[in-house]
Design a protein around this motif. Sequence first.
Motif, mmCIF file in Angstrom:
data_model
loop_
_atom_site.group_PDB
_atom_site.id
_atom_site.type_symbol
_atom_site.label_atom_id
_atom_site.label_comp_id
_atom_site.label_asym_id
_atom_site.label_seq_id
_atom_site.Cartn_x
_atom_site.Cartn_y
_atom_site.Cartn_z
ATOM 1 N N ALA A 36 0.822 -1.214 0.000
ATOM 2 C CA ALA A 36 0.000 0.000 0.000
ATOM 3 C C ALA A 36 0.855 1.262 0.000
ATOM 4 O O ALA A 36 0.487 2.271 -0.629
ATOM 5 N N ASN A 37 2.009 1.248 0.660
ATOM 6 C CA ASN A 37 2.882 2.425 0.685
ATOM 7 C C ASN A 37 3.403 2.761 -0.710
ATOM 8 O O ASN A 37 3.467 3.933 -1.095
ATOM 9 N N GLU A 38 3.771 1.718 -1.472
ATOM 10 C CA GLU A 38 4.251 1.943 -2.830
ATOM 11 C C GLU A 38 3.142 2.512 -3.710
ATOM 12 O O GLU A 38 3.363 3.440 -4.493
ATOM 13 N N GLN A 39 1.924 1.976 -3.573
ATOM 14 C CA GLN A 39 0.826 2.460 -4.397
ATOM 15 C C GLN A 39 0.440 3.892 -4.026
ATOM 16 O O GLN A 39 0.143 4.708 -4.901
ATOM 17 N N GLN A 40 0.459 4.204 -2.729
ATOM 18 C CA GLN A 40 0.138 5.565 -2.302
ATOM 19 C C GLN A 40 1.164 6.557 -2.822
ATOM 20 O O GLN A 40 0.809 7.642 -3.308
ATOM 21 N N TYR A 41 2.432 6.194 -2.737
ATOM 22 C CA TYR A 41 3.487 7.080 -3.251
ATOM 23 C C TYR A 41 3.355 7.245 -4.769
ATOM 24 O O TYR A 41 3.536 8.345 -5.307
ATOM 25 N N THR A 42 3.025 6.156 -5.462
ATOM 26 C CA THR A 42 2.887 6.217 -6.914
ATOM 27 C C THR A 42 1.729 7.123 -7.321
ATOM 28 O O THR A 42 1.819 7.853 -8.317
ATOM 29 N N ARG A 43 0.636 7.089 -6.578
ATOM 30 C CA ARG A 43 -0.490 7.986 -6.903
ATOM 31 C C ARG A 43 -0.069 9.447 -6.798
ATOM 32 O O ARG A 43 -0.507 10.286 -7.588
ATOM 33 N N ARG A 44 0.786 9.766 -5.812
ATOM 34 C CA ARG A 44 1.283 11.136 -5.713
ATOM 35 C C ARG A 44 2.152 11.493 -6.920
ATOM 36 O O ARG A 44 2.069 12.599 -7.460
ATOM 37 N N LEU A 45 2.987 10.532 -7.347
ATOM 38 C CA LEU A 45 3.815 10.766 -8.528
ATOM 39 C C LEU A 45 2.953 10.993 -9.773
ATOM 40 O O LEU A 45 3.241 11.868 -10.591
ATOM 41 N N ILE A 46 1.898 10.183 -9.913
ATOM 42 C CA ILE A 46 1.006 10.331 -11.070
ATOM 43 C C ILE A 46 0.380 11.722 -11.071
ATOM 44 O O ILE A 46 0.338 12.398 -12.110
ATOM 45 N N ALA A 47 -0.096 12.172 -9.915
ATOM 46 C CA ALA A 47 -0.699 13.508 -9.817
ATOM 47 C C ALA A 47 0.317 14.588 -10.164
ATOM 48 O O ALA A 47 -0.006 15.574 -10.862
ATOM 49 N N ASP A 48 1.556 14.421 -9.706
ATOM 50 C CA ASP A 48 2.602 15.412 -10.005
ATOM 51 C C ASP A 48 2.880 15.485 -11.503
ATOM 52 O O ASP A 48 2.982 16.582 -12.072
ATOM 53 N N VAL A 49 3.012 14.332 -12.143
ATOM 54 C CA VAL A 49 3.339 14.312 -13.579
ATOM 55 C C VAL A 49 2.193 14.889 -14.398
ATOM 56 O O VAL A 49 2.411 15.647 -15.353
ATOM 57 N N ILE A 50 0.955 14.565 -14.037
ATOM 58 C CA ILE A 50 -0.196 15.110 -14.768
ATOM 59 C C ILE A 50 -0.290 16.620 -14.561
ATOM 60 O O ILE A 50 -0.590 17.376 -15.499
ATOM 61 N N ARG A 51 -0.034 17.090 -13.345
ATOM 62 C CA ARG A 51 -0.037 18.538 -13.091
ATOM 63 C C ARG A 51 1.042 19.240 -13.914
ATOM 64 O O ARG A 51 0.804 20.310 -14.497
ATOM 65 N N GLU A 52 2.223 18.662 -13.981
ATOM 66 C CA GLU A 52 3.305 19.250 -14.772
ATOM 67 C C GLU A 52 2.937 19.282 -16.254
ATOM 68 O O GLU A 52 3.275 20.238 -16.966
ATOM 69 N N HIS A 53 2.234 18.255 -16.718
ATOM 70 C CA HIS A 53 1.779 18.237 -18.113
ATOM 71 C C HIS A 53 0.801 19.383 -18.380
ATOM 72 O O HIS A 53 0.902 20.064 -19.412
ATOM 73 N N ALA A 54 -0.109 19.600 -17.422
ATOM 74 C CA ALA A 54 -1.065 20.709 -17.571
ATOM 75 C C ALA A 54 -0.342 22.053 -17.589
ATOM 76 O O ALA A 54 -0.697 22.956 -18.375
ATOM 77 N N GLU A 55 0.664 22.217 -16.760
ATOM 78 C CA GLU A 55 1.419 23.475 -16.729
ATOM 79 C C GLU A 55 2.149 23.722 -18.045
ATOM 80 O O GLU A 55 2.235 24.870 -18.518
ATOM 81 N N LYS A 56 2.665 22.671 -18.636
ATOM 82 C CA LYS A 56 3.335 22.809 -19.931
ATOM 83 C C LYS A 56 2.338 23.247 -21.017
ATOM 84 O O LYS A 56 2.655 24.074 -21.878
ATOM 85 N N LEU A 57 1.127 22.685 -20.979
ATOM 86 C CA LEU A 57 0.107 23.085 -21.960
ATOM 87 C C LEU A 57 -0.256 24.550 -21.788
ATOM 88 O O LEU A 57 -0.374 25.297 -22.776
ATOM 89 N N LEU A 58 -0.441 24.989 -20.547
ATOM 90 C CA LEU A 58 -0.785 26.384 -20.285
ATOM 91 C C LEU A 58 0.337 27.316 -20.717
ATOM 92 O O LEU A 58 0.086 28.423 -21.215
ATOM 93 N N ALA A 59 1.596 26.864 -20.557
ATOM 94 C CA ALA A 59 2.739 27.714 -20.907
ATOM 95 C C ALA A 59 2.815 28.007 -22.396
ATOM 96 O O ALA A 59 3.364 29.037 -22.804
ATOM 97 N N VAL A 60 2.246 27.146 -23.217
ATOM 98 C CA VAL A 60 2.268 27.368 -24.676
ATOM 99 C C VAL A 60 0.891 27.772 -25.192
ATOM 100 O O VAL A 60 0.629 27.718 -26.400
ATOM 101 N N GLY A 61 0.018 28.188 -24.268
ATOM 102 C CA GLY A 61 -1.277 28.712 -24.659
ATOM 103 C C GLY A 61 -2.322 27.686 -24.994
ATOM 104 O O GLY A 61 -3.340 28.013 -25.612
ATOM 105 N N GLN A 62 -2.123 26.435 -24.583
ATOM 106 C CA GLN A 62 -3.102 25.385 -24.841
ATOM 107 C C GLN A 62 -3.919 25.106 -23.582
ATOM 108 O O GLN A 62 -3.492 25.397 -22.468
#
Length: 432
Positions: A36-62
Amino acid sequence: MVDPDLLRTVHREVGDRLHREQQRRLRSGQGELAGANEQQYTRRLIADVIREHAEKLLAVGQSPLDPEIEQELAEGVHARMFGAGRLQSLLNDESIEEIAINGYDNVWVSRAESKTPWERAESVASSDEELIEVIQGLAAYAGLNSRPWDAANPELDLTLPDGSRLSGVMGVAPWPSVSIRRHRWEKAELADLVGNDTITDEAADFLRAIVQARFNIMIAGGTKSGKTTLLRALAAEIGPEERIVTVENALELGLHKFEDRHPNCVPMEVRLANSEGQGYIGMDRLVRRTLRMAPDRVIVGEVLGPEIVQMLNAMGQGNDGSMSTIHARNSREVFERIATYAIQSQERLPHEASFRLIAGGLDYVVFISRHPKTGKRRLDSILEVNGYEDSVLASEIFSAGPHGSATWTGTTPQRLDYLAAAGWQQPSTGGW
């Protein structure tokens, strides 16, 4: 609908970050994240990567992804890393020992101690292409190294997070073929094998003694006989103060996962070559490397070829208490099988030289079998290696009768003094 390319990209980035974190924790002595600790940590990583993807889209006006798509993306990545789609239901079934997939819609399972060798199961994908993609997702972050499975790399061997062993091949049959061997006893003990009648109490006492007396052991048997489970049970008798180095084609033993038992354990697996054909590190090289890693014991998950020479050298040069497994039809055939592997090695050892290596390094051969109809496993034989004289000399200390697991033959081991120091007494004098 989630873009499949984006799903793969996020999956790859999350997997890379998780791998780096696990390596950091191992180096710092914290131990790997698991369960469960590995899965909980991985969910945080997934949220971080998706958030970073959204920031990249916003940075180029998408515009960023819709919240529903982001959620679907997050669940898809998590399922890829900790699940296997429709295949997961079979992996979760504790009664299943073997899964055979002959294309996405021709699936068979073998259950523990079932009188029916194979039974048909539901399809595990909607197409062969989807099946390949699911297995590729599992292979991307299994073990220590990513394992490609495609037209350029048609063979695949890996260990799944639950300890199951997967073998796949494509391009040599009309459909992709996948076999999965499930390990129901990942944290096995000798008491477990006594409980399911694989071994007797007196055999468990003897096996415990040869491990604690630091004798070198080769476990032999046929396919699905339970060699790996027995090896795990023997390793459980090794004290936590000892340093263990394991070598495997694909990580399967998982001794390093149990820090309470084996806190000082280094797992090593074969590294495949990259796309340029560089970077391959094979079993024989890894076994040779263990000699420089200050191990108390070396455990080779399965001897499959020329690495046997390095293994015997390690056993004969002071790595007492080493263990391995090998395929064989009976206990005495082990010596011929080892010699056959050795003659295929770079050293091309003749049989006489191989037999001398065996006599100088190997102490005991433990043979286990599985009944072809009932699936029942039992200990068949324990041989003690006694030297060399034209061939390997060995006496049978435990032998199975027509119906039951192996019992003491009445033969006194040559190494009795060492066994007695480890706490063993011959059964006729009352056991331990």
